[in-house]
Design an enzyme around this catalytic site. Structure first.
Site, PDB file in Angstrom:
ATOM      1  N   SER A   7      -5.847  -8.003 101.238  1.00  0.00           N
ATOM      2  CA  SER A   7      -7.118  -7.817 101.943  1.00  0.00           C
ATOM      3  C   SER A   7      -8.062  -8.967 101.641  1.00  0.00           C
ATOM      4  O   SER A   7      -8.451  -9.180 100.485  1.00  0.00           O
ATOM      5  CB  SER A   7      -7.779  -6.510 101.508  1.00  0.00           C
ATOM      6  OG  SER A   7      -9.130  -6.521 101.949  1.00  0.00           O
ATOM      7  N   HIS A  32      -4.737  -8.460 105.711  1.00  0.00           N
ATOM      8  CA  HIS A  32      -5.448  -7.204 105.966  1.00  0.00           C
ATOM      9  C   HIS A  32      -6.928  -7.524 106.172  1.00  0.00           C
ATOM     10  O   HIS A  32      -7.562  -8.141 105.304  1.00  0.00           O
ATOM     11  CB  HIS A  32      -5.240  -6.252 104.786  1.00  0.00           C
ATOM     12  CG  HIS A  32      -5.800  -4.895 104.986  1.00  0.00           C
ATOM     13  ND1 HIS A  32      -5.192  -3.928 105.768  1.00  0.00           N
ATOM     14  CD2 HIS A  32      -6.931  -4.326 104.505  1.00  0.00           C
ATOM     15  CE1 HIS A  32      -5.924  -2.814 105.740  1.00  0.00           C
ATOM     16  NE2 HIS A  32      -6.988  -3.037 104.986  1.00  0.00           N
ATOM     17  N   ASP A  34     -10.554  -6.154 106.666  1.00  0.00           N
ATOM     18  CA  ASP A  34     -11.395  -4.974 106.451  1.00  0.00           C
ATOM     19  C   ASP A  34     -12.752  -5.143 107.111  1.00  0.00           C
ATOM     20  O   ASP A  34     -13.590  -5.908 106.633  1.00  0.00           O
ATOM     21  CB  ASP A  34     -11.602  -4.776 104.939  1.00  0.00           C
ATOM     22  CG  ASP A  34     -10.430  -4.079 104.283  1.00  0.00           C
ATOM     23  OD1 ASP A  34      -9.936  -3.086 104.858  1.00  0.00           O
ATOM     24  OD2 ASP A  34     -10.005  -4.525 103.197  1.00  0.00           O
ATOM     25  N   MET A  36     -16.280  -3.513 108.104  1.00  0.00           N
ATOM     26  CA  MET A  36     -17.187  -2.422 107.689  1.00  0.00           C
ATOM     27  C   MET A  36     -18.534  -2.572 108.375  1.00  0.00           C
ATOM     28  O   MET A  36     -19.062  -3.680 108.445  1.00  0.00           O
ATOM     29  CB  MET A  36     -17.388  -2.486 106.173  1.00  0.00           C
ATOM     30  CG  MET A  36     -16.100  -2.420 105.395  1.00  0.00           C
ATOM     31  SD  MET A  36     -16.433  -2.565 103.633  1.00  0.00           S
ATOM     32  CE  MET A  36     -14.768  -2.392 102.988  1.00  0.00           C
ATOM     33  N   HIS A  65      -8.255  -3.301 109.925  1.00  0.00           N
ATOM     34  CA  HIS A  65      -8.661  -1.964 109.468  1.00  0.00           C
ATOM     35  C   HIS A  65     -10.134  -1.779 109.808  1.00  0.00           C
ATOM     36  O   HIS A  65     -10.999  -2.344 109.132  1.00  0.00           O
ATOM     37  CB  HIS A  65      -8.405  -1.887 107.951  1.00  0.00           C
ATOM     38  CG  HIS A  65      -8.805  -0.587 107.336  1.00  0.00           C
ATOM     39  ND1 HIS A  65      -8.894  -0.415 105.965  1.00  0.00           N
ATOM     40  CD2 HIS A  65      -9.130   0.623 107.889  1.00  0.00           C
ATOM     41  CE1 HIS A  65      -9.258   0.826 105.707  1.00  0.00           C
ATOM     42  NE2 HIS A  65      -9.416   1.475 106.842  1.00  0.00           N
ATOM     43  N   MET A  67     -13.325   0.101 109.719  1.00  0.00           N
ATOM     44  CA  MET A  67     -14.087   1.171 109.066  1.00  0.00           C
ATOM     45  C   MET A  67     -15.447   1.210 109.728  1.00  0.00           C
ATOM     46  O   MET A  67     -16.477   0.876 109.133  1.00  0.00           O
ATOM     47  CB  MET A  67     -14.191   0.892 107.554  1.00  0.00           C
ATOM     48  CG  MET A  67     -12.875   1.114 106.829  1.00  0.00           C
ATOM     49  SD  MET A  67     -12.806   0.230 105.264  1.00  0.00           S
ATOM     50  CE  MET A  67     -12.350  -1.397 105.843  1.00  0.00           C
ATOM     51  N   MET A 136      -5.693   6.167 102.849  1.00  0.00           N
ATOM     52  CA  MET A 136      -6.650   5.568 101.910  1.00  0.00           C
ATOM     53  C   MET A 136      -6.497   6.225 100.540  1.00  0.00           C
ATOM     54  O   MET A 136      -6.502   7.448 100.430  1.00  0.00           O
ATOM     55  CB  MET A 136      -8.091   5.766 102.395  1.00  0.00           C
ATOM     56  CG  MET A 136      -8.483   4.989 103.632  1.00  0.00           C
ATOM     57  SD  MET A 136      -8.186   3.209 103.539  1.00  0.00           S
ATOM     58  CE  MET A 136      -9.196   2.750 102.133  1.00  0.00           C
ATOM     59  N   ASP A 174      -3.811   1.921 101.007  1.00  0.00           N
ATOM     60  CA  ASP A 174      -4.909   0.969 100.830  1.00  0.00           C
ATOM     61  C   ASP A 174      -5.893   1.492  99.787  1.00  0.00           C
ATOM     62  O   ASP A 174      -6.473   2.567  99.959  1.00  0.00           O
ATOM     63  CB  ASP A 174      -5.618   0.812 102.189  1.00  0.00           C
ATOM     64  CG  ASP A 174      -6.699  -0.245 102.176  1.00  0.00           C
ATOM     65  OD1 ASP A 174      -6.917  -0.899 101.142  1.00  0.00           O
ATOM     66  OD2 ASP A 174      -7.334  -0.429 103.242  1.00  0.00           O
TER      67      ASP A 174
HETATM   68  C1  DX5 Z   1     -11.504  -0.422 100.997  1.00  0.00           C
HETATM   69  C2  DX5 Z   1     -10.751  -1.411 101.855  1.00  0.00           C
HETATM   70  C3  DX5 Z   1      -9.587  -1.951 101.125  1.00  0.00           C
HETATM   71  C4  DX5 Z   1      -9.987  -2.761  99.923  1.00  0.00           C
HETATM   72  C5  DX5 Z   1      -8.867  -2.786  98.937  1.00  0.00           C
HETATM   73  O1  DX5 Z   1     -12.651  -0.072 101.610  1.00  0.00           O
HETATM   74  O2  DX5 Z   1     -10.295  -0.807 103.031  1.00  0.00           O
HETATM   75  O3  DX5 Z   1      -8.699  -2.660 101.962  1.00  0.00           O
HETATM   76  O4  DX5 Z   1     -10.361  -4.054 100.234  1.00  0.00           O
HETATM   77  O5  DX5 Z   1      -9.331  -3.407  97.802  1.00  0.00           O
HETATM   78  P1  DX5 Z   1      -8.711  -3.143  96.387  1.00  0.00           P
HETATM   79  O6  DX5 Z   1      -7.250  -3.513  96.495  1.00  0.00           O
HETATM   80  O7  DX5 Z   1      -9.473  -4.042  95.512  1.00  0.00           O
HETATM   81  O8  DX5 Z   1      -8.891  -1.687  96.081  1.00  0.00           O
HETATM   82 ZN    ZN Z   2      -8.509  -1.781 104.200  1.00  0.00          ZN
END
Ligand code: DX5
Ligand code: ZN
Length: 218
Positions: A7, A32, A34, A36, A65, A67, A136, A174
């Site tokens: 990620s 990956h 992420d 947000m 991903h 979110m 998750m 994840d």
């Molecule tokens: C969490 C994200 C993950 C995160 C994982 O909100 O969706 O993808 O970046 O990070 P680590 O591996 O540090 O838990």
């Molecule tokens: Zn993620």
């Protein structure tokens, strides 16, 4: 074959392309991404422009991903020739089948994700229509959190359901994956493993990617 999806949330954004070169050199299988929005999760990361800045700079496919609330409004922005999966959260979609169909209509594979406190049966009605289920193992929003063990228990149950139903979606995990627990995480039946801080926090990023791949294949 099990696959590793680092990620970039935990990458150094001021040298993102170099960090991505490092994970590619180590043999990672996906990037990956992420995303947000500060609403669905209590943090803002980055949007499609940042992901697109990597287009053509790496051969690794994008594993997106989202979110975010109302993902239908934005998901086209993440469709590129390098995008393999776009995953949305069950908790963020009022009309989940419509959103999954929307992703597939763009030509990209569709994933659904659930938070640690969401039971598997919340996604059962959609399982025949998805290419990926993302479990998750932390509450999404931040990198570097600790894996929540009961969330991991969903994986063997999901794999069993898939095999019994003759379905073929990939199972991804994840959150909180480290070199110490990746062996166990792989063993329970995961196909794609996401890791952020454990990879980009390492001094030798390609070395850490190789180490994690070695441990998940064992
Ligand atoms: C969490 C994200 C993950 C995160 C994982 O909100 O969706 O993808 O970046 O990070 P680590 O591996 O540090 O838990
Ligand atoms: Zn993620």
């Amino acid at each position: 074959m099990k696959q590793l999806a680092p990620s970039i949330l935990s990458a150094d954004f001021s040298r993102l392309a170099q960090d991505v070169d490092c994970i590619e050199a180590g043999g990672a299988h996906f990037i990956h991404v992420d995303v947000m929005d500060g609403h669905f999760v209590p943090n803002i990361s980055f949007g499609a422009a940042v992901m697109k800045s990597l287009e053509g700079k790496t051969k690794l496919p994008f594993d997106v991903h989202l979110m975010i609330e109302e993902p239908d409004r934005y998901l086209e922005d993440f469709v590129t020739p390098q995008t393999e999966y776009i995953t949305v959260h069950q908790e963020a979609c009022v009309h989940l089948h419509r959103t999954i169909q929307h992703i597939r209509a763009t030509g990209v594979k569709a994933g659904v994700s659930i938070n640690p406190a969401t039971p598997l049966n919340m996604v059962e009605p959609i399982l025949a229509d998805v290419d990926l289920v993302l479990i998750m193992t932390v509450n999404p929003g931040f990198g570097g959190q600790k894996l929540i063990p009961p969330a991991l228990d969903k994986i063997p149950r999901l794999a069993e359901y898939r095999d019994r139903a003759g379905l073929a979606f990939a199972i991804e995990i994840d959150g909180g994956v480290t070199p110490e627990n990746i062996g166990l995480v792989a063993e329970v039946g995961t196909d794609i493993i996401v890791a952020g801080s454990a990879i980009f926090g390492a001094e030798d990023i390609p070395g850490r990617v190789r180490e994690m791949i070695r441990k998940m294949e064992k």
